[in-house]
Motif scaffolding. Structure first.
Motif, PDB file in Angstrom:
ATOM      1  N   GLN A   6      27.628 -12.393 -14.035  1.00 49.98           N
ATOM      2  CA  GLN A   6      28.728 -11.613 -14.558  1.00 49.98           C
ATOM      3  C   GLN A   6      28.239 -10.465 -15.443  1.00 49.98           C
ATOM      4  O   GLN A   6      28.887  -9.450 -15.557  1.00 49.98           O
ATOM      5  N   ALA A   7      27.114 -10.642 -16.097  1.00 54.27           N
ATOM      6  CA  ALA A   7      26.590  -9.608 -16.989  1.00 54.27           C
ATOM      7  C   ALA A   7      25.949  -8.494 -16.172  1.00 54.27           C
ATOM      8  O   ALA A   7      25.208  -8.746 -15.229  1.00 54.27           O
ATOM      9  N   ARG A   8      26.267  -7.271 -16.540  1.00 48.32           N
ATOM     10  CA  ARG A   8      25.689  -6.124 -15.848  1.00 48.32           C
ATOM     11  C   ARG A   8      24.360  -5.744 -16.499  1.00 48.32           C
ATOM     12  O   ARG A   8      24.215  -5.810 -17.705  1.00 48.32           O
ATOM     13  N   ALA A   9      23.423  -5.362 -15.688  1.00 48.40           N
ATOM     14  CA  ALA A   9      22.134  -4.925 -16.210  1.00 48.40           C
ATOM     15  C   ALA A   9      22.288  -3.547 -16.837  1.00 48.40           C
ATOM     16  O   ALA A   9      22.965  -2.680 -16.304  1.00 48.40           O
ATOM     17  N   CYS A  10      21.686  -3.351 -17.995  1.00 51.78           N
ATOM     18  CA  CYS A  10      21.756  -2.037 -18.630  1.00 51.78           C
ATOM     19  C   CYS A  10      20.479  -1.271 -18.292  1.00 51.78           C
ATOM     20  O   CYS A  10      19.389  -1.831 -18.245  1.00 51.78           O
ATOM     21  N   PRO A  11      20.615   0.028 -18.050  1.00 56.00           N
ATOM     22  CA  PRO A  11      19.431   0.815 -17.694  1.00 56.00           C
ATOM     23  C   PRO A  11      18.462   0.929 -18.866  1.00 56.00           C
ATOM     24  O   PRO A  11      18.882   0.992 -20.015  1.00 56.00           O
ATOM     25  N   GLU A  12      17.188   0.935 -18.551  1.00 54.62           N
ATOM     26  CA  GLU A  12      16.151   1.062 -19.565  1.00 54.62           C
ATOM     27  C   GLU A  12      15.411   2.367 -19.376  1.00 54.62           C
ATOM     28  O   GLU A  12      15.246   2.857 -18.262  1.00 54.62           O
ATOM     29  N   ARG A  13      14.956   2.933 -20.481  1.00 52.43           N
ATOM     30  CA  ARG A  13      14.149   4.148 -20.472  1.00 52.43           C
ATOM     31  C   ARG A  13      12.958   3.926 -21.405  1.00 52.43           C
ATOM     32  O   ARG A  13      12.957   3.019 -22.211  1.00 52.43           O
ATOM     33  N   THR A  14      11.953   4.778 -21.289  1.00 52.36           N
ATOM     34  CA  THR A  14      10.759   4.690 -22.126  1.00 52.36           C
ATOM     35  C   THR A  14      10.789   5.806 -23.156  1.00 52.36           C
ATOM     36  O   THR A  14      11.008   6.972 -22.819  1.00 52.36           O
ATOM     37  N   CYS A  15      10.562   5.456 -24.403  1.00 52.73           N
ATOM     38  CA  CYS A  15      10.484   6.435 -25.486  1.00 52.73           C
ATOM     39  C   CYS A  15       9.183   7.225 -25.317  1.00 52.73           C
ATOM     40  O   CYS A  15       8.113   6.627 -25.173  1.00 52.73           O
ATOM     41  N   VAL A  16       9.273   8.562 -25.320  1.00 55.30           N
ATOM     42  CA  VAL A  16       8.074   9.375 -25.141  1.00 55.30           C
ATOM     43  C   VAL A  16       7.209   9.388 -26.397  1.00 55.30           C
ATOM     44  O   VAL A  16       6.065   9.818 -26.348  1.00 55.30           O
ATOM     45  N   GLY A  17       7.731   8.894 -27.514  1.00 52.66           N
ATOM     46  CA  GLY A  17       6.957   8.835 -28.747  1.00 52.66           C
ATOM     47  C   GLY A  17       6.106   7.594 -28.843  1.00 52.66           C
ATOM     48  O   GLY A  17       4.877   7.662 -28.869  1.00 52.66           O
ATOM     49  N   CYS A  18       6.746   6.437 -28.850  1.00 57.32           N
ATOM     50  CA  CYS A  18       6.019   5.176 -29.034  1.00 57.32           C
ATOM     51  C   CYS A  18       5.694   4.476 -27.715  1.00 57.32           C
ATOM     52  O   CYS A  18       4.998   3.476 -27.700  1.00 57.32           O
ATOM     53  N   ARG A  19       6.228   4.996 -26.606  1.00 59.26           N
ATOM     54  CA  ARG A  19       5.988   4.465 -25.257  1.00 59.26           C
ATOM     55  C   ARG A  19       6.549   3.046 -25.064  1.00 59.26           C
ATOM     56  O   ARG A  19       6.091   2.315 -24.207  1.00 59.26           O
ATOM     57  N   GLU A  20       7.526   2.654 -25.853  1.00 57.55           N
ATOM     58  CA  GLU A  20       8.177   1.348 -25.690  1.00 57.55           C
ATOM     59  C   GLU A  20       9.426   1.508 -24.854  1.00 57.55           C
ATOM     60  O   GLU A  20      10.138   2.497 -24.956  1.00 57.55           O
ATOM     61  N   ARG A  21       9.715   0.498 -24.039  1.00 57.90           N
ATOM     62  CA  ARG A  21      10.928   0.512 -23.226  1.00 57.90           C
ATOM     63  C   ARG A  21      12.079  -0.021 -24.067  1.00 57.90           C
ATOM     64  O   ARG A  21      11.920  -0.968 -24.824  1.00 57.90           O
ATOM     65  N   ALA A  22      13.230   0.606 -23.906  1.00 59.40           N
ATOM     66  CA  ALA A  22      14.425   0.200 -24.645  1.00 59.40           C
ATOM     67  C   ALA A  22      15.646   0.528 -23.794  1.00 59.40           C
ATOM     68  O   ALA A  22      15.552   1.253 -22.801  1.00 59.40           O
ATOM     69  N   ALA A  23      16.768  -0.019 -24.191  1.00 55.07           N
ATOM     70  CA  ALA A  23      18.015   0.279 -23.491  1.00 55.07           C
ATOM     71  C   ALA A  23      18.331   1.760 -23.635  1.00 55.07           C
ATOM     72  O   ALA A  23      18.073   2.370 -24.681  1.00 55.07           O
ATOM     73  N   LYS A  24      18.881   2.327 -22.592  1.00 53.28           N
ATOM     74  CA  LYS A  24      19.199   3.753 -22.595  1.00 53.28           C
ATOM     75  C   LYS A  24      20.130   4.119 -23.741  1.00 53.28           C
ATOM     76  O   LYS A  24      20.021   5.186 -24.340  1.00 53.28           O
ATOM     77  N   SER A  25      21.032   3.213 -24.096  1.00 51.87           N
ATOM     78  CA  SER A  25      21.996   3.487 -25.163  1.00 51.87           C
ATOM     79  C   SER A  25      21.342   3.511 -26.546  1.00 51.87           C
ATOM     80  O   SER A  25      21.906   4.080 -27.481  1.00 51.87           O
ATOM     81  N   ASP A  26      20.158   2.925 -26.686  1.00 53.62           N
ATOM     82  CA  ASP A  26      19.460   2.904 -27.973  1.00 53.62           C
ATOM     83  C   ASP A  26      18.591   4.139 -28.193  1.00 53.62           C
ATOM     84  O   ASP A  26      18.079   4.342 -29.288  1.00 53.62           O
ATOM     85  N   LEU A  27      18.403   4.935 -27.151  1.00 51.82           N
ATOM     86  CA  LEU A  27      17.529   6.097 -27.227  1.00 51.82           C
ATOM     87  C   LEU A  27      18.338   7.386 -27.242  1.00 51.82           C
ATOM     88  O   LEU A  27      19.495   7.415 -26.811  1.00 51.82           O
TER      89      LEU A  27
END
Length: 94
Positions: A6-27
């Motif tokens: 039932q839960a939808r997957a949220c898209p992830e992106r990589t921060c170009v600064g620290c190179r960590e992956r995070a949810a698109k909404s957090d970046l």
């Protein structure tokens, strides 16, 4: 029951600064307009986007590593002064 969740997957992106992956909404999405980097909080500006955490630390790392010209495939340096002011403002508000 099917195997669907039932839960939808949220898209992830990589921060170009620290190179960590995070949810698109957090970046914060950054777009090149001319020779300036502009923040795109709504994600509607046209063109190639780069993502960075809305923190001064990640922004400084991205500038030091020259990540924005590389991400936007730009020949020369880009002005990031407006991004610095926006990052300072987002860190100041709780």
């Amino acid at each position: 029951m099917s195997g669907r969740t039932q839960a939808r997957a949220c898209p992830e992106r990589t921060c170009v600064g620290c190179r960590e992956r995070a949810a698109k909404s957090d970046l914060l999405r950054i777009v090149a307009v001319g020779d300036k980097c502009v923040s795109d909080p709504r994600g509607t500006l046209p063109g190639r986007g780069a993502y960075v955490h809305p923190a001064v630390v990640c922004l400084d790392q991205a500038v030091r590593r020259r990540a924005f010209p590389r991400a936007f495939r730009s020949a020369g340096p880009l002005d990031t002064a407006d991004l610095r002011a926006a990052a300072d403002q987002t860190e100041a508000t709780p």
